[in-house]
Motif scaffolding. Structure first.
Motif: not given
Length: 156
Positions: A1-5, A10-16, A135-138
């Motif tokens: 979902m993050i990749r195709s948002s 960058i939107g993955g920053g809100s899902v840490p 999604w894993l931010w790291d």
């Protein structure tokens, strides 16, 4: 979902959510669901708000709904120090919705009657399959997002 948002990686920053946290919490995988908000046209928007709810299996009744900024983390909920004192690193705010007095539940929003509790997501939630990965931010992602970027994004 993050990749195709709409925001891409960058939107993955809100899902840490980190790999370290993910490996420590294998039980959490059974609770993960895909973000979908078709009724409000927001399925491609990365949510930052946290929602916790108790919804009946038939999706017709809601016992309670909590909308909050609080993650499921020690920083958000606090811990006790070795001296027994509370250690709170972050202050969070939330609103708990309960049914009206004299009732046990309330209903999800019905656009026909314009009554019920507005939920920010579609029902029923779709659980992760065995092949879905959170999604894993790291973690490094080579597949391009909606803006043509890989993750982490290389500085210009």
């Amino acid at each position: 979902m993050i990749r195709s948002s709409l925001e891409g990686y960058i939107g993955g920053g809100s899902v840490p959510y980190s790999l370290k946290g993910h490996l420590k919490q294998p039980w959490l995988r059974g609770c993960l669901c895909h973000w979908k908000s078709q009724e409000w046209g927001r399925s491609r928007v990365v949510p930052h708000i946290k929602t916790y709810s108790r919804i009946s299996p038939d999706m017709r009744n809601i016992a309670w709904l909590l909308l909050t900024s609080a993650n499921l983390s020690k920083a958000a909920w606090g811990t006790k120090s070795n001296a027994g004192k509370s250690m709170i690193r972050s202050y969070e705010l939330g609103v708990l919705f309960l049914p009206p007095p004299g009732t046990n539940t309330f209903s999800p929003y019905d656009p026909v009657t314009a009554r019920g509790m507005l939920l920010p997501y579609s029902l029923p939630p779709q659980s992760y399959s065995k092949t879905d990965k959170p999604w894993l931010w790291d973690v490094h992602y080579d597949e391009l997002d909606t803006h043509g970027n890989k993750w982490p994004i290389d500085p210009p």
